[in-house]
Enzyme design. Structure first.
Site, PDB file in Angstrom:
ATOM      1  N   LYS A  14       0.822  -1.210   0.000  1.00  0.00           N
ATOM      2  CA  LYS A  14       0.000   0.000   0.000  1.00  0.00           C
ATOM      3  C   LYS A  14       0.865   1.273   0.000  1.00  0.00           C
ATOM      4  O   LYS A  14       0.430   2.323  -0.465  1.00  0.00           O
ATOM      5  CB  LYS A  14      -0.926   0.016   1.219  1.00  0.00           C
TER       6      LYS A  14
HETATM    7  C1  PLP Z   1      -4.178  -4.605   0.179  1.00  0.00           C
HETATM    8  C2  PLP Z   1      -3.343  -5.840   0.062  1.00  0.00           C
HETATM    9  C3  PLP Z   1      -3.580  -6.830  -0.934  1.00  0.00           C
HETATM   10  C4  PLP Z   1      -4.739  -6.736  -1.903  1.00  0.00           C
HETATM   11  O1  PLP Z   1      -4.565  -5.731  -2.870  1.00  0.00           O
HETATM   12  P1  PLP Z   1      -5.816  -5.208  -3.716  1.00  0.00           P
HETATM   13  O2  PLP Z   1      -5.309  -4.060  -4.501  1.00  0.00           O
HETATM   14  O3  PLP Z   1      -6.849  -4.809  -2.702  1.00  0.00           O
HETATM   15  O4  PLP Z   1      -6.278  -6.339  -4.574  1.00  0.00           O
HETATM   16  C5  PLP Z   1      -2.734  -7.910  -1.014  1.00  0.00           C
HETATM   17  N1  PLP Z   1      -1.707  -8.066  -0.125  1.00  0.00           N
HETATM   18  C6  PLP Z   1      -1.468  -7.158   0.853  1.00  0.00           C
HETATM   19  C7  PLP Z   1      -0.341  -7.402   1.796  1.00  0.00           C
HETATM   20  C8  PLP Z   1      -2.263  -6.015   0.976  1.00  0.00           C
HETATM   21  O5  PLP Z   1      -2.005  -5.126   1.968  1.00  0.00           O
END
Ligand code: PLP
Length: 497
Positions: free
Chosen positions: A113
């Site tokens: 993120k």
């Molecule tokens: C948010 C997240 C995901 C999922 O990503 P999306 O864009 O919501 O599909 C996968 N792995 C981790 C560690 C995340 O924090």
């Protein structure tokens, strides 16, 4: 370049407006009216640049209302030396010949993120200068864990912003500590008595309360959103798919024009949708492989064209993918249906009213041509972490392991030997209990997150990420707990209005 809404094609806004508004007034998501296309030469030029240079070139195709100076300011601020622990920002490492891992977790919160949330505050403040007379931006976040911390880190000490995170009681001890020790003069964190849905519902109520909005306006402030449906969170994610392709070129693993497969551990469909945009822009990609955990609503959808959220919800060892409504799928439906806003509206109504919808044959066939889906349960996830560690001496987290497992299943079944890139979305140290169990022994799992990180380090020799190690010595700054009914007061108090 203009943006329209997935639910109303008559909408036409600039990138700055799309980013400041977050979501279109009638509830649709902003999408680019045209997806820009790039040439081989463009990719060749990109390969000669560092991550900041690559980011600037890709962003300039989408954020055409930003000046060159503004783009410079944004990308330099987000990705400058020291913000990410890897000098490449998002390095690509080889697991074995033809199988590569794109590490997206070298940012300050050790999850992918950060790739978007380090840039979003700059995009948002720059956008607000153009569209909202330099109003102070107030970001409210309801988090189930990772997003809250990433938003706090992204917005901390960014001028003209305030960020306030509400978290439910049931976040992990480490996630709570990460948030409650947050530094920065424009941040606040507050626990609520309730679960994530309670936090989310109340935040939405405050966000749309006319009374609160008026009070903000009177103080030259406005709400904006940092959640993953904001275009400003999606566009930074397109960059690293180009960047990993350039890295493979520079490492001599592929030649310009060679196709790759991309595998993404998926929750809200944001990360994999960014890969779809990269593919549409002309990045040579054969298949996008969508990996899910036991919450396999997307696997079923890709296989059958039937989306059904009406099913059991599982709490898994890859919690950031425990999602039954993948919001960003709406954007894919819009593009694949030939930009049919009525079709998107009817799907979303079906989802809201009946819990499901089915796409028609032409959309389904397009999905089949681009996507593969697969899933695995917790046992297979942990098994994969152990196997990958034994075979390749590579330690991966639970979310990444889901993608690795789904990739090898796909390769075995299809015989497809196209070189692949697997997106790695979190540091293994963020999910110590499951990782420790997978590579050590279940006995090593205990209550204390720091002890578990130490044990994982002793077993594997992999360094503990500095931001996670540092939390232990940081003072707790926030310990406020509120009833849901007290949340508005917490917001106003934090803003001093
Ligand atoms: C948010 C997240 C995901 C999922 O990503 P999306 O864009 O919501 O599909 C996968 N792995 C981790 C560690 C995340 O924090």
């Amino acid at each position: 370049m203009f943006y329209t809404s997935t639910r109303d094609k008559s909408v036409k806004v600039t990138a700055a407006q799309a980013i400041t508004n977050g979501i279109s007034a009638e509830g649709g998501l902003y999408v680019p009216c045209e997806i820009p296309e790039v040439s081989r030469d463009f990719i060749r030029e990109l390969a000669a640049l560092d991550y900041i240079g690559r980011a600037k070139k890709i962003l300039s195709l989408y954020l055409t209302d930003f000046s060159e100076e503004e783009l410079d300011y944004c990308v330099q601020g987000a990705y400058k030396a020291g913000k990410f622990s890897a000098k490449e920002v998002a390095p690509t490492v080889e697991l074995e010949k033809g199988v590569n891992i794109l590490e997206l977790w070298h940012g300050p919160t050790c999850a992918f993120k950060d790739m978007a949330l380090q840039l979003l505050p700059y995009l948002l403040t720059t956008s607000a200068k153009k569209t909202a007379d330099g109003k102070q931006i107030v970001i409210l976040v309801a988090t189930s864990g990772d997003t809250g911390k990433a938003a706090l880190e992204g917005f901390k000490d960014v001028e003209n912003t305030n960020v306030l995170v509400f978290y439910p009681n049931d976040v992990s001890a480490m996630q709570k500590l990460q948030m409650c020790t947050q530094e920065g003069k424009n941040v606040a964190v507050c626990a609520i008595k309730g679960n994530f849905d309670d936090a989310q519902t109340s935040v939405k109520e405050i966000f749309t309360s006319a009374q609160v909005k008026e009070k903000l306006a009177a103080n030259n402030m406005m709400f904006s959103s940092a959640n993953s449906i904001n275009w400003g969170r999606l566009v930074p994610q397109i960059v690293y798919y180009f960047s990993t392709y350039c890295d493979l070129l520079n490492q001599g693993k592929i030649a310009l024009g060679d196709k790759i497969n991309i595998v993404v551990p998926t929750g809200n469909f944001g990360n994999i949708l960014a890969a779809y945009y990269a593919r549409e822009m002309g990045l040579p990609v054969k298949k996008l492989i969508c990996a899910s955990n036991a919450n396999n609503v997307l696997t079923e959808f890709i296989e059958s064209g039937f989306y059904n959220k009406d099913r059991d919800f599982y709490t898994t060892v890859s919690p950031s993918m425990d999602i039954l409504v993948s919001s960003n799928l709406e954007r894919l439906l819009f593009h694949l249906s030939g930009e049919n806003d009525d079709f998107v509206k009817s799907c979303m109504e079906g989802l809201f009213e009946d819990g499901h919808y089915t796409v028609d044959k032409s959309v389904y066939e397009k999905i089949r041509g681009i996507f593969e889906g697969g899933c695995c349960d917790d046992a297979a996830t942990k098994q994969t972490i152990g196997d990958v560690y034994k075979r390749f001496s590579y330690l991966c987290d639970t979310h990444t392991a889901v993608a690795v497992e789904v990739y090898y299943n796909y390769a075995r079944k299809s015989g497809d030997t196209t070189p692949c890139v697997i997106a790695s979305t979190a540091s293994p140290y963020k999910f110590s209990p499951a990782v420790l169990e997978a590579v050590g022994s279940a006995d090593a799992v205990c209550e204390d997150g720091f002890v578990m990180m130490e044990r994982l380090h002793e077993i594997t020799g992999e360094p503990i990420p500095a931001p996670l190690a540092a939390i232990q010595s940081k003072p707790v700054r926030f310990n406020q707990v509120t009833e849901r009914s007290g949340m508005t007061d917490v917001v106003l108090h934090m803003l001093g209005i």
